[in-house]
Each structure stands twice: as C-alpha cells, then as structure tokens.
Enzyme design. Structure first.
Site, PDB file in Angstrom:
ATOM      1  N   CYS A   1       0.802  -1.222   0.026  1.00  0.00           N
ATOM      2  CA  CYS A   1       0.093   0.076  -0.075  1.00  0.00           C
ATOM      3  C   CYS A   1       0.827   1.329  -0.012  1.00  0.00           C
ATOM      4  O   CYS A   1       1.550   1.600  -0.921  1.00  0.00           O
ATOM      5  CB  CYS A   1      -1.208  -0.043   1.100  1.00  0.00           C
TER       6      CYS A   1
ATOM      7  N   HIS B   1      -3.555  -5.431   1.225  1.00  0.00           N
ATOM      8  CA  HIS B   1      -3.345  -5.701   2.459  1.00  0.00           C
ATOM      9  C   HIS B   1      -3.768  -7.119   2.894  1.00  0.00           C
ATOM     10  O   HIS B   1      -4.574  -7.757   2.234  1.00  0.00           O
ATOM     11  CB  HIS B   1      -4.359  -4.873   3.390  1.00  0.00           C
TER      12      HIS B   1
END
Length: 499
Positions: A342, A440
């Site tokens: 991310c 994630h």
C-alpha cells in the site's frame, strides 16, 4: 432480548480487545449467537468489510478479528465510528465505513460527535436485531473525567445498550488495585451502576499472592473480582502502535519459536512515523525461523535479509522522513527481496504527483525511492474494497500461483510502466527483486507468504527449517484465557457444552 457486555478498562492496552475476542469465541463455541461491537475506535490498523447497504467500508482491525472469532461476517456495524490519526492532533473520521473528513479533536466533538453517536446507536440496534449477545469493547479508560459527556465508546455505549460492565486492570503496569479502585470511584453513574465485576489481566506467577488485595478491593468497592488472567499473548493482531517499539528503537518480533539462530532470517521493516496496518507483518513473524525487525529510520539495513515497507497514513510525509534520515538510499541499494504494501508500494515508485492532497507540505511532486517503475497520483477519492486476484509469481514471490485474497484501503492511483510485471493484478508491480501491491493481508495467503520466505532464505544462503502450523488458532487461545473468568456474574447464556 439481547444481552450486552461492555468490556471496559482502567487504561489503554490492558487487554480489552483480547478479552472481547475470547468471549466471542467462547460463546460461539457454545452455540450462542454473538457479535462484537465498538462504538468508536481510534486506530490506523483497518480492514475492509461490507456496509449494511452492500458497499465496502473500513473498520478497526480488532473488530474484524473479533467478528471472525465469533464466526460471523464482519460489517461496519461492528465498528461504526473509526478515527484514523494522521498527526498534529488531527484524525480522519470514518462513519459507517466511509471517510467523512479530517478534523482536529475539538472540531470533531463540536460538529460531528452527535452524528457519530447516532450512527453508533443505529449500528448497535441492527446488531441487536440479529444477535442474542453483543460483546462491546470500550476505549482507553472508562473514567476519563474530562470526557464523560462525550465518551462514545464507554459512557454512551453503556447507556444506549444498557450493558453489564466488566472492568479490566493490567497488573503488569503496576498499581493495579489503585487503578481499579480509582476507575470505579471516578467512573460516571452510567458506568459505575452497571459494573458487574472487575478482572486483573497479564499476571505472572502465583495468583494466590493477590488474595489479600482482592479481598480488600472487594470490601472497599462492593464489586467482585471475577478472575485473574495469566500473562499470555494469543497472537491476535495489534490494534494500535502502542504494541510497536519507539521510532528510535530496533525491536525484533518472532524470536521465541525455538529455531537456532543459524537457521533464521530477518525481515526488516522501517519504523515509519505514520505506520499503519502493520498487522500485515504478523503472518511473517509467525513463520518458524523468520524474525521481523522494526528498524529506526536512522539505522542501517545491514542486519536484514529481506525488506517490507508497510502501509502508512501519510505516504508523502514518511517518504520525506526516510529521505531526511538517509534510509531511502539504503532501500535503493538493498540487494535482497523487497515488498512494498500500500503506502510502502507508493514509496517505492519513481514519483508521487498531486502530493499536497495527501501530505502536509506544499510540494506537488515528490520523488520516490525509485525501486519500481511506477508513478502514483493522489486524489481525494479513497478506494475501500475486498479483493481476490490471480497470482503470477515473479520476483520476491517467484513460483507462487493460484489466487490471493485481501483488501485495499488507499487514496491515489498508481500507473505501472510496461516494463514491469503485475503478479497480483493491475494494482501491483514487480521487478526481479522488488514487489509492490495495494493488497493488505498479502502474507495471510500461504502460497505467497511461503514464496517470499523462500526468497529471503535463498538470498541469505540458509536452509529454511521444516515446520508445521499448530491447529490451535489465536481465537482458541483467547477463549482459553477468558475461561479464567467467573462469567456467571455477567448473566451470559450458558449455551451448549463445548465439543
């Protein structure tokens, strides 16, 4: 009728999240319909889940974990109000899974708290219509006398749920009897009149040594001590950065697996100032032989065999912090496998444009670390979604196949040069040694995790030890922990006998 238990505490980090997860697991195993709830959470560790109207939203990771412990599908109703700190006394406000804006504390309380309270009450009522028991988690201390008129997670939750309250005190901090006594004395009537009992957490040693103190506390307060929980870490994901080392300290996680040092590898994680979703690293730390080392930005990377750049709430600010400390150059020249998750993915790119949307500075374009041929442009739009992608293992996950599931929570769009591979769908990029992805939960996927660990061992020139994972889950360990409590005082349904 729905029975609600509010697990409150004398302070933050006293074991509330673990006890809630344990109670959810214990009751679910007994056939009780149970759900977790936290009216207001403050955490940068978030997870994408479904909203009541079928979209995607984000909640604190602890409520996601607690819902899994209860055996239910987590929704934003389990954590309707989430505050995500971004520094300088400001947090992003998320209500019912959707980001509302960034506010200082005073603005939140003056202009948005009533909206938050209404959303929390509506979410609770939807859960109460579906489940027979709700195990609610408080926040911080239940006796913050400067906040009692706006304490959503403790005082207001106790009021609108009419919960029985269990107060936890952490003996490892010292002064547990004074903490429990002071909390009961200072707690407002909405809490104090509903307290069914207190419990002592994180005790090491012989609990009979506490008998005199327990007798005195019960005599002074009229509140029973329902149990003494031993010090034990079930391995549930951490909720906030209190579980991390300070920014200027190096700390290693996962070194208690009994694997000899000669058969281990170390994965370095830069301790970013605004680190978020660091729970992504916990599956790696659980692999026998793997140590996860959180490294200060002014330290060196000469004692690590692989590198993971974690998520961050403030990508631009943390990129500049890396550069100021000189760690960006160390990352640029690091020869082992590198994964960026991310915000860490964005950091590894060539540049970030429209940077003032996300950062606290005025610069519109900021050069990245330069390990991946990608460019990120920030915008006000946030992507929140659970995803499953096909895996075409190359680079640090060479050989991995199948699919990988996880979730995305990010602002900005990343464009990938034609020269890069995309091993995890369009929101990823990879070269021979570096992988970046918005996914994630990447290392919760066994084939991806194993491929990365193999790559780290190969780079280190060591043989990976064989291992077997225990069938006992962290949820089961948490349930075993709360069996030390006298649950009869909480008026919980007995349920069936556990198998």
């Amino acid at each position: 009728m729905t029975t609600t238990i509010l697990v409150a505490g004398t302070a933050s980090h006293v074991g509330k999240s673990t006890v809630v997860a344990g109670l959810c697991r214990l009751l679910a195993r007994r056939g009780v319909s149970v759900a977790p709830f936290k009216a207001q959470n403050m955490s940068n560790n978030a997870h994408a889940v479904a909203t009541p109207d079928g979209d995607w939203g984000e909640i604190g990771v602890s409520q996601y974990v607690q819902a899994r412990a209860a055996g239910i599908t987590p929704t934003t109703d389990t954590n309707p109000v989430l505050l995500k700190p971004r520094g300088d006394g400001e947090s992003q406000l998320v209500i019912d899974g959707e980001a509302v804006g960034h506010y200082e504390a005073r603005t939140y309380y003056d202009d948005h708290w009533e909206h938050a309270r209404s959303a929390a009450r509506d979410a609770y009522e939807r859960l109460a219509d579906e489940y027979s028991v709700i195990v609610a988690e408080g926040a911080g201390s239940a006796a913050e006398i400067n906040l009692q008129d706006r304490d959503l997670a403790n005082v207001e939750t106790a009021r609108f749920t009419d919960a029985s309250v269990l107060v936890l005190g952490d003996i490892e901090r010292g002064g547990v009897f004074a903490s429990l006594y002071g909390t009961l004395e200072l707690a407002p009537a909405a809490i104090r009149e509903r307290v069914a009992g207190v419990a002592i957490t994180k005790f090491r040693g012989d609990p009979t040594l506490l008998a005199d103190g327990i007798d005195e506390l019960e005599a002074r307060t009229g509140v029973p001590v329902l149990g003494v929980l031993p010090y034990d870490d079930p391995g549930l994901p951490a909720e906030d950065s209190l579980s991390l080392p300070a920014r200027d300290q190096r700390a290693v996680v996962g070194a208690d697996d009994g694997v000899p040092d000669a058969a281990t590898v170390t994965v370095g994680v830069p301790r970013l100032p605004h680190i978020s979703n660091f729970t992504d690293l916990e599956p790696l730390a659980a692999v026998p032989g793997v140590r996860v080392a959180y490294c200060p930005l002014d330290g060196a990377l000469d004692r690590v065999d692989g590198l993971v750049l974690p998520g961050t709430k403030n990508t631009v600010d943390d990129l500049l912090a890396l550069r100021e400390a000189g760690l960006d150059e160390a990352i640029r020249t690091f020869a082992g496998p590198v994964v960026g998750l991310c915000g860490g993915y964005q950091l590894l790119g060539e540049r970030i444009t429209n940077a003032s949307v996300e950062g606290t500075g005025d610069a519109e374009t900021v050069a990245g670390v330069g390990r991946l041929p990608v460019e990120t442009r920030f915008s006000e739009t946030k992507r929140v979604e659970q995803v499953t992608v096909a895996v075409d293992g190359v680079g640090p996950i060479d050989g991995a196949t199948g699919t990988a599931s996880g979730y995305e929570i990010h602002m900005g769009e990343t464009s990938v040069a034609a020269s890069a591979h995309q091993p995890l769908g369009p929101d990823s990029a990879a070269t021979q040694d570096v992988l970046g992805t918005y996914l994630h939960g990447l290392f919760e996927n066994e084939q991806v995790r194993s491929a990365f660990v193999d790559a780290v061992y190969a780079h280190a020139g060591r043989t990976r030890p064989s291992s077997e994972r225990s069938a006992q889950t962290p949820f089961d360990d948490a349930a075993a922990l709360v069996r030390e409590l006298d649950l009869s005082a909480l008026d919980l349904p007995a349920g069936r006998s556990e198998s």
